[in-house]
Design an enzyme around this catalytic site. Structure first.
Site, PDB file in Angstrom:
ATOM      1  N   GLU A  56     -26.247 -20.424   0.747  1.00 14.46           N
ATOM      2  CA  GLU A  56     -25.915 -20.242  -0.662  1.00 14.46           C
ATOM      3  C   GLU A  56     -26.331 -18.882  -1.207  1.00 14.46           C
ATOM      4  O   GLU A  56     -25.915 -18.493  -2.303  1.00 14.46           O
ATOM      5  CB  GLU A  56     -26.554 -21.365  -1.493  1.00 14.46           C
ATOM      6  CG  GLU A  56     -25.899 -22.712  -1.251  1.00 14.46           C
ATOM      7  CD  GLU A  56     -26.485 -23.819  -2.103  1.00 14.46           C
ATOM      8  OE1 GLU A  56     -27.609 -23.649  -2.599  1.00 14.46           O
ATOM      9  OE2 GLU A  56     -25.806 -24.847  -2.279  1.00 14.46           O
ATOM     10  N   GLU A  65     -35.489 -31.845  18.519  1.00 15.99           N
ATOM     11  CA  GLU A  65     -36.677 -31.327  17.830  1.00 15.99           C
ATOM     12  C   GLU A  65     -37.923 -31.314  18.726  1.00 15.99           C
ATOM     13  O   GLU A  65     -38.928 -30.689  18.387  1.00 15.99           O
ATOM     14  CB  GLU A  65     -36.974 -32.137  16.573  1.00 15.99           C
ATOM     15  CG  GLU A  65     -37.480 -33.548  16.815  1.00 15.99           C
ATOM     16  CD  GLU A  65     -37.896 -34.215  15.510  1.00 15.99           C
ATOM     17  OE1 GLU A  65     -39.062 -34.618  15.426  1.00 15.99           O
ATOM     18  OE2 GLU A  65     -37.063 -34.318  14.587  1.00 15.99           O
TER      19      GLU A  65
END
Length: 273
Positions: A82, A113
């Protein structure tokens, strides 16, 4: 020896969620969410230190990287993605990486992960160097992907930070500039996409927005470098030009069409137009 349970894994303050009415569920979730900004407020001194370090590095040509897994990784990617449309910066100024690669943005990649070596490999694909800043995002504060990435970043002379939601976590121990936001147990026990995710999003908003403002990407309180990628944003650009210069709508529209950028339009405004 009894292992301590992380705050994010502690049992919810509420029982029998499945017996609550919709109104009760919404009211109680909202009540829990109110505690998050207060927890973030306590971490402002930590956030400030990381912002200052990041601004210094980015002024010297560095970049900001986020690394995380699951919800935390997605939040980093969201914040990074963004910044170019909001502040008009290149897409490689702030980069979000997630364990498991881009496919993990939409679909969980099993055990991604848990790979402590992969984050640094992912970072190396971007030519990571000692001008850059790496921020690990992990609600638990114990994600191997993030720990490994921060450790290698430290070894290679980079500035490292983190955003975690448990106190005294392994990741906070590794990061040079840790941010610890202890928001407490989740409404649904262990569901860190809720309060912990909200806390991380708030911190990311503060971090990237403050950095961008310090780098001169905002004028007054206006997004003068935003990308004009749709009609709504073009109309916003015209309003900003009108507010900043006193020009009428027709003049502001012509300025924006001529220069294609709000900042340039304002800088080139002449009252004689």
């Amino acid at each position: 020896m009894i292992k301590m349970i992380n705050t994010t894994e502690k049992e919810s303050n509420y029982q029998d969620l499945d017996k609550m009415s919709v109104h009760e569920l919404l009211t109680n979730i909202n009540a829990e969410d109110r505690s998050v900004p207060l927890a973030v407020e306590k971490a402002i001194p930590q956030i400030e230190r990381l912002v200052v370090e990041t601004v210094t590095k980015m002024k010297a040509g560095g970049r900001l990287f986020y690394i995380g897994a699951g919800t935390s990784g997605r939040l980093g990617i969201l914040d990074a993605s963004e910044c170019p449309p909001t502040f008009g910066v290149p897409f490689d100024w702030i980069i979000g990486l997630i364990a498991g690669g881009d496919i993990a943005i939409r679909k969980a990649v099993e055990f991604a992960e848990d790979d402590g070596e992969q984050a640094w490999k992912d970072l190396e694909e971007y030519g990571i160097n000692d001008k850059d800043v790496v921020v690990g995002i992990a609600a638990s504060g114990s994600t191997p992907y993030v720990i490994g990435g921060l450790e290698k970043a430290n070894q290679n002379g980079l500035i490292t930070g983190c955003i975690v939601c448990n106190g005294g976590s392994p990741i906070a121990e590794v990061a040079q500039f840790p941010i610890e936001v202890i928001a407490g147990p989740e409404f649904v026990t262990g569901s860190t996409r809720m309060k912990a995710g909200t806390a991380q999003k708030l911190v990311l908003n503060m971090l990237s927005t403050s950095v961008m403002i310090q780098l001169g990407r905002v004028k007054g309180n206006k997004m003068v470098d935003m990308q004009l990628s749709n009609h709504k944003l073009v109309a916003r650009g015209v309003r900003i030009i009108m507010d900043e210069t006193g020009a009428n709508e027709e003049t502001a529209t012509h300025l924006l069409e001529e220069f294609g950028n709000v900042r340039k339009a304002i800088e080139n405004y002449s009252g004689n137009r």
